[in-house]
Scaffold this active site. Structure first.
Site, mmCIF file in Angstrom:
data_model
loop_
_atom_site.group_PDB
_atom_site.id
_atom_site.type_symbol
_atom_site.label_atom_id
_atom_site.label_comp_id
_atom_site.label_asym_id
_atom_site.label_seq_id
_atom_site.Cartn_x
_atom_site.Cartn_y
_atom_site.Cartn_z
ATOM 1 C CG HIS A 178 -4.543 4.432 -0.331
ATOM 2 N ND1 HIS A 178 -3.555 3.490 -0.464
ATOM 3 C CD2 HIS A 178 -4.947 4.722 -1.599
ATOM 4 C CE1 HIS A 178 -3.382 3.216 -1.754
ATOM 5 N NE2 HIS A 178 -4.221 3.955 -2.460
ATOM 6 C CG ASP A 184 -1.858 1.153 1.249
ATOM 7 O OD1 ASP A 184 -1.470 2.270 0.847
ATOM 8 O OD2 ASP A 184 -3.020 0.950 1.630
ATOM 9 C CG HIS A 185 1.003 4.468 -3.030
ATOM 10 N ND1 HIS A 185 -0.252 4.086 -3.386
ATOM 11 C CD2 HIS A 185 0.997 5.822 -3.089
ATOM 12 C CE1 HIS A 185 -0.995 5.152 -3.659
ATOM 13 N NE2 HIS A 185 -0.258 6.229 -3.488
HETATM 14 C C1 BG6 Z 1 -4.450 4.967 -5.899
HETATM 15 C C2 BG6 Z 1 -5.878 5.097 -6.369
HETATM 16 O O1 BG6 Z 1 -4.292 3.793 -5.150
HETATM 17 O O2 BG6 Z 1 -4.119 6.082 -5.096
HETATM 18 C C3 BG6 Z 1 -6.071 6.404 -7.138
HETATM 19 O O3 BG6 Z 1 -6.189 4.013 -7.227
HETATM 20 C C4 BG6 Z 1 -5.610 7.575 -6.291
HETATM 21 O O4 BG6 Z 1 -7.432 6.587 -7.503
HETATM 22 C C5 BG6 Z 1 -4.202 7.330 -5.757
HETATM 23 O O5 BG6 Z 1 -5.631 8.729 -7.110
HETATM 24 C C6 BG6 Z 1 -3.817 8.401 -4.763
HETATM 25 O O6 BG6 Z 1 -2.450 8.266 -4.441
HETATM 26 P P1 BG6 Z 1 -1.620 9.523 -3.976
HETATM 27 O O7 BG6 Z 1 -0.305 8.984 -3.546
HETATM 28 O O8 BG6 Z 1 -1.533 10.448 -5.157
HETATM 29 O O9 BG6 Z 1 -2.409 10.148 -2.869
#
Ligand code: BG6
Length: 483
Positions: free
Chosen positions: A239, A176-177
């Site tokens: 997230h 989960d990034h």
């Molecule tokens: C992704 C979602 O996991 O996370 C996207 O699929 C979203 O819809 C993105 O835009 C948001 O990531 P970050 O790091 O830009 O907040």
């Protein structure tokens, strides 16, 4: 020990935008283990040099750290491409041969990165097992699996079962990034490396918590994926629940993968299940106007692009403290933040001479600005006893190489080093789906709360603001507070 990272789905966006720039940046900072090689696998028929050239261009564009030609040339020597189709067993045999031909000996640790379409995860895992590529015959074997991990609890459990037939849980890294973001990890430091916050971090001092992930972007060309997913699956199950767990968890005895994840999982166990009227009273669904005109969105779509969940964490620390989780596309600005709203002082000394003052608030800004702001009341100089809200700001200092490292750098390195603290465990994923599933079911039933429209560029449906006011609370609708 030598390492090989094998990326399935090598011709996809994630590989060129995130993975290769992250690995290149690690190489540039000399953080990659010695003798690390990268092998891209997908169906396209590139040769090594064609792929390297494509990656040079994309990395130039997306690497956070300044790109330089000489470092790239040196890095690119370790990068290979091997054409292969995940559904073809034979392609895994030739991949195994190819790996043997570039690896110095059998004592090589391998990380298999599944960055393919999620429908291919199960097949890829089966093929890795059947071809012997998962066997630890000299070096370690680990697998990184991208989101989404299932689309509900049943499919997540089925996927877990399939993966466990080939890999042990300690070999599996569900990524989960958000957990790679510095400010998210800083939640651990803030809560557990300081003694001034933790004594206040509970129902005695905190009125409520707001976790907002607002995005300015609309869905663009992603309708095929997004319309079947919707915001709960796309942002909450992963997230936002990660942010919830890190905010609400108890301190683990040590920063160790099992202990950290045990505490996170306890938060999910404590989330009060919604029943009956709760779904209408504690959830919000919204959709930006214009969503139905996005290319590829069906005319009768009922998919949400905005949601609020009001959850309770039923334990001694948090009983009856609402956690307001909110996310939306086409919002006012890009801003992810956790707001800890403290209670008002129990007794006001200053009589009618002052305005109604604001209770203390701690704003943890996850992105795009990265830092923390504490809101305190202070006296206005040269007045009788007037007060105003003042702020104490903490900004993460940018690192020398320019800007914060992308989350993928930390996560890739952790997976290579066998540290799963920042990855989701099987029970964690299933439990989080267990919270989402009943809400989605209620939203698809005749008793679903209304899908409310909102204009792009706002903070979601206006009704959500009124709803919060009815509870004598206010959203902290402020675009990044830290510049
Ligand atoms: C992704 C979602 O996991 O996370 C996207 O699929 C979203 O819809 C993105 O835009 C948001 O990531 P970050 O790091 O830009 O907040």
């Amino acid at each position: 020990m030598a390492h090989t990272i094998i990326i399935f789905g090598a011709s996809g966006d994630l590989t060129s935008r995130k993975l290769i720039p992250a690995i290149y940046s690690l190489h540039k900072k000399k953080r990659l283990p010695e003798a690390t090689q990268i092998v891209g696998v997908s169906r396209s028929e590139y040769d090594h040099d064609q792929w390297r050239e494509m990656l040079r261009e994309s990395t130039q564009k997306f690497a956070n750290s300044a790109f330089d030609d000489a470092t790239w040339d040196e890095f690119a020597k370790q990068v290979y491409y091997h054409p292969g189709d995940i559904s073809e067993a034979n392609d895994f045999e030739t991949l195994a041969e190819f790996l043997r031909s570039i690896e110095p000996d059998s004592r090589v640790d391998r990380v298999y990165y599944l960055s393919t379409m999620p429908q291919l995860y199960e097949t890829a895992i089966e093929q890795l097992g059947a071809s012997g590529l998962a066997e630890e015959d000299g070096g370690r074997r680990r697998v990184i699996i991208e989101k989404p991990f299932g689309t509900d609890r049943r499919t997540a459990r089925a996927l877990n079962d399939k993966v466990h037939r080939v890999f042990r849980e300690d070999q599996i890294y569900r990524i989960d990034h958000y957990l790679g973001k510095e400010t998210v990890q800083n939640l651990f430091a803030m809560r557990f490396a300081n003694s001034i916050f933790e004594p206040l971090w509970n129902r005695n001092y905190i009125d409520h918590v707001q976790i907002t992930v607002a995005e300015e972007v609309q869905i663009g060309s992603r309708a095929a994926y997004y319309d079947t997913s919707g915001i709960l699956r796309d942002m909450f199950q992963n997230h936002i629940f990660q942010l919830l767990m890190l905010t609400a968890m108890e301190p683990p005895p040590r920063f160790d993968a099992t202990m950290v994840r045990d505490e996170k999982v306890k938060v999910l166990h404590s989330v009060r299940p919604m029943t009956g009227g709760d779904f209408a009273a504690q959830t919000f669904r919204g959709r930006y106007t214009g969503y139905l005109r996005e290319p590829g969105v069906p005319a009768d779509s009922q998919t949400e692009t905005f949601a609020i969940l009001k959850l309770y964490v039923d334990n001694w620390r948090w009983k009856n403290v609402p956690f307001y989780l909110r996310s939306g596309k086409a919002m006012s600005c890009r801003s992810s933040q956790i707001v800890i709203q403290f209670k008002s002082p129990p007794h006001l000394l200053f009589g009618s001479k002052i305005r109604d003052f604001e209770a203390n608030r701690l704003v943890i800004q996850v992105q795009p600005a990265e830092g923390i702001q504490l809101h305190i009341e202070s006296k206005v100089p040269d007045t009788d006893m007037k007060t105003r809200t003042s702020t104490l700001d903490f900004r993460f200092a940018a690192i020398d190489s320019g800007g914060m490292p992308d989350g993928y750098q930390r996560l890739l390195l952790d997976a290579m080093n066998g540290d799963a603290s920042l990855f989701a465990r099987s029970d964690e994923v299933e439990l989080s789906w267990g919270i989402i599933d009943p809400i989605l079911a209620a939203w698809r039933s005749p008793a679903a709360p209304k899908l409310l429209d909102y204009e792009p560029g706002l903070w979601g449906p206006i009704e959500a603001t009124e709803w919060m006011r009815d509870q004598r609370r206010e959203w902290f609708d402020v675009c990044p507070v830290i510049e």
